[in-house]
Write an enzyme that holds these catalytic residues in place. Structure first.
Site, PDB file in Angstrom:
ATOM      1  N   THR A 188       0.845  -1.201   0.000  1.00  0.00           N
ATOM      2  CA  THR A 188       0.000   0.000   0.000  1.00  0.00           C
ATOM      3  C   THR A 188       0.878   1.249   0.000  1.00  0.00           C
ATOM      4  OG1 THR A 188      -1.797  -1.060   1.152  1.00  0.00           O
ATOM      5  CG2 THR A 188      -1.554   1.257   1.588  1.00  0.00           C
ATOM      6  N   ARG A 216     -14.653  -6.754   0.220  1.00  0.00           N
ATOM      7  CA  ARG A 216     -13.810  -6.558   1.412  1.00  0.00           C
ATOM      8  C   ARG A 216     -13.241  -5.144   1.429  1.00  0.00           C
ATOM      9  NH1 ARG A 216      -8.269  -4.950   2.472  1.00  0.00           N
ATOM     10  NH2 ARG A 216      -7.566  -5.974   4.350  1.00  0.00           N
ATOM     11  N   GLY A 218     -10.593  -2.591   3.506  1.00  0.00           N
ATOM     12  CA  GLY A 218      -9.492  -2.619   4.477  1.00  0.00           C
ATOM     13  C   GLY A 218      -9.498  -1.398   5.381  1.00  0.00           C
ATOM     14  N   THR A 238      -0.056   0.836   7.037  1.00  0.00           N
ATOM     15  CA  THR A 238      -0.011  -0.203   6.023  1.00  0.00           C
ATOM     16  C   THR A 238       0.091  -1.553   6.702  1.00  0.00           C
ATOM     17  OG1 THR A 238       1.390  -1.197   4.310  1.00  0.00           O
ATOM     18  CG2 THR A 238       2.474   0.336   5.792  1.00  0.00           C
ATOM     19  N   GLY A 239      -0.347  -2.597   6.013  1.00  0.00           N
ATOM     20  CA  GLY A 239      -0.283  -3.936   6.595  1.00  0.00           C
ATOM     21  C   GLY A 239      -1.622  -4.627   6.462  1.00  0.00           C
TER      22      GLY A 239
HETATM   23  N1  ASP Z   1      -3.655  -2.058   4.597  1.00  0.00           N
HETATM   24  C1  ASP Z   1      -4.034  -2.551   3.303  1.00  0.00           C
HETATM   25  C2  ASP Z   1      -5.326  -3.309   3.387  1.00  0.00           C
HETATM   26  O1  ASP Z   1      -5.480  -4.122   4.275  1.00  0.00           O
HETATM   27  C3  ASP Z   1      -3.023  -3.449   2.691  1.00  0.00           C
HETATM   28  C4  ASP Z   1      -1.621  -2.926   2.672  1.00  0.00           C
HETATM   29  O2  ASP Z   1      -1.210  -2.150   3.523  1.00  0.00           O
HETATM   30  O3  ASP Z   1      -0.897  -3.314   1.744  1.00  0.00           O
HETATM   31  O4  ASP Z   1      -6.164  -3.124   2.548  1.00  0.00           O
END
Ligand code: ASP
Length: 319
Positions: A188, A216, A218, A238-239
């Site tokens: 992200t 879904r 996030g 992010t995560g």
């Molecule tokens: N946080 C983002 C999500 O769960 C994914 C990511 O950080 O790459 O949609």
């Protein structure tokens, strides 16, 4: 003394203006060439964004600019480079917020638009809402004449390859590592900035998690979870979104900062709660205070990240 068993943390202090960007927390098992390419890209983007701040651009304009460039790059999981859901479709989330007035705008599950972050800004400024999802988001993008996203063929091939290798479904945590190696799971993008007027802003944009279920959503378009800014702090996370949104990571850091008066402790405390619930290899964030404190935290193997400020002669970039 804070013992960081699961995370890596970097802290700096600087004079404004300041821009920090990230290209996602994850494994970042990439070869040297790719690493160079990504580092160069971030470095150049930081120089451009910093110049805009120096010329008097507001933080919100600069985080929108930086994130839209990260979306267009195709290098990261956002905009053109977005990961695909289980049906092979990109459903993108993004959010933007101005700290001084605490105004936020966000979009979820947008399929049409080239730059979800620009659409988030339209939600913030041209509607009475904070978060618009799905078809409504796509219609709004068309109404305001935003550019249409092109299908990314190479990402679609990765999706097909992964399907053929029968490594579904990845949102089971035990499979995350395997998937990470095949298609790179979390990258992200986000930016936080402090402008010359002392205002903070934050922006985050993502394609979400590979092979997510259709619909879904996030953490990235949820104010206080994947993005947040107030008068004192700006944050972009992010995560694995499910972990970040469960504890409202960015708002948790901001509130802890308000009470602890220590940005480092506030960050570590918030991540400690996240890690107690969900373990390591889950999340990262970039955090900036109005005093010019910079924190970059991640409990994954790596996080593409960097910042530029008036205390540096060239950007700091690392993965
Ligand atoms: N946080 C983002 C999500 O769960 C994914 C990511 O950080 O790459 O949609």
């Amino acid at each position: 003394v804070y013992i960081l068993s699961l995370g890596h943390v970097e802290r700096f202090k600087s004079e404004r203006p300041i821009i920090i960007v990230h290209g996602g927390a994850g494994a970042w098992d990439v070869d040297e060439d790719t690493r160079r390419r990504i580092t160069d890209f971030i470095e150049k983007l930081l120089v451009e964004s910093y110049e805009l701040l120096m010329k008097g651009s507001e933080a919100v304009d600069v985080v929108e600019y930086a994130v839209s460039k990260l979306e267009d790059s195709g290098i990261f999981n956002a905009g053109y480079g977005s990961s695909l859901n289980i049906k092979g479709v990109a459903e993108m989330d993004a959010g933007i917020m101005i700290g001084s007035v605490m105004k936020a705008g966000a979009v979820a599950m947008s399929r049409y638009v080239k730059n979800p972050i620009k659409l988030a800004r339209i939600v913030m400024e041209k509607t009475d809402h904070v978060l618009i999802g799905g078809e409504g988001a796509d219609e709004l993008a068309k109404l305001f004449g935003l550019e249409k996203r092109e299908i990314n063929e190479s990402i679609y091939r990765r999706y097909k390859d992964a399907l053929n290798k029968k490594i579904l479904p990845p949102y089971y945590r035990k499979n995350l590592e395997i998937i990470d190696r095949v298609i790179s799971l979390r990258d992200t993008v986000g930016a936080v900035a402090l402008d010359i007027y002392g205002t903070l802003a934050s922006a985050t944009s993502t394609g979400g998690i590979w092979f997510k279920l259709p619909g879904r959503i996030g953490d990235s378009p949820i104010p206080g979870a994947g993005f947040y800014a107030d008068r004192n702090v700006a944050c972009s996370a992010t995560g694995v979104g499910e972990t970040i949104m469960t504890i409202s990571l960015c708002r948790s850091i901001a509130l802890s900062y308000r009470y602890l008066n220590d940005l480092y402790k506030a960050t570590v405390e918030s991540f400690r709660e996240l890690e107690e619930l969900f373990g390591g290899n889950t999340a990262g964030a970039i955090i900036l205070s109005s005093l010019g404190e910079i924190i970059m935290y991640y409990n994954t193997k790596g996080m593409a990240r960097g910042f530029m400020s008036s205390s540096l002669s060239k950007p700091y970039v690392n993965i």
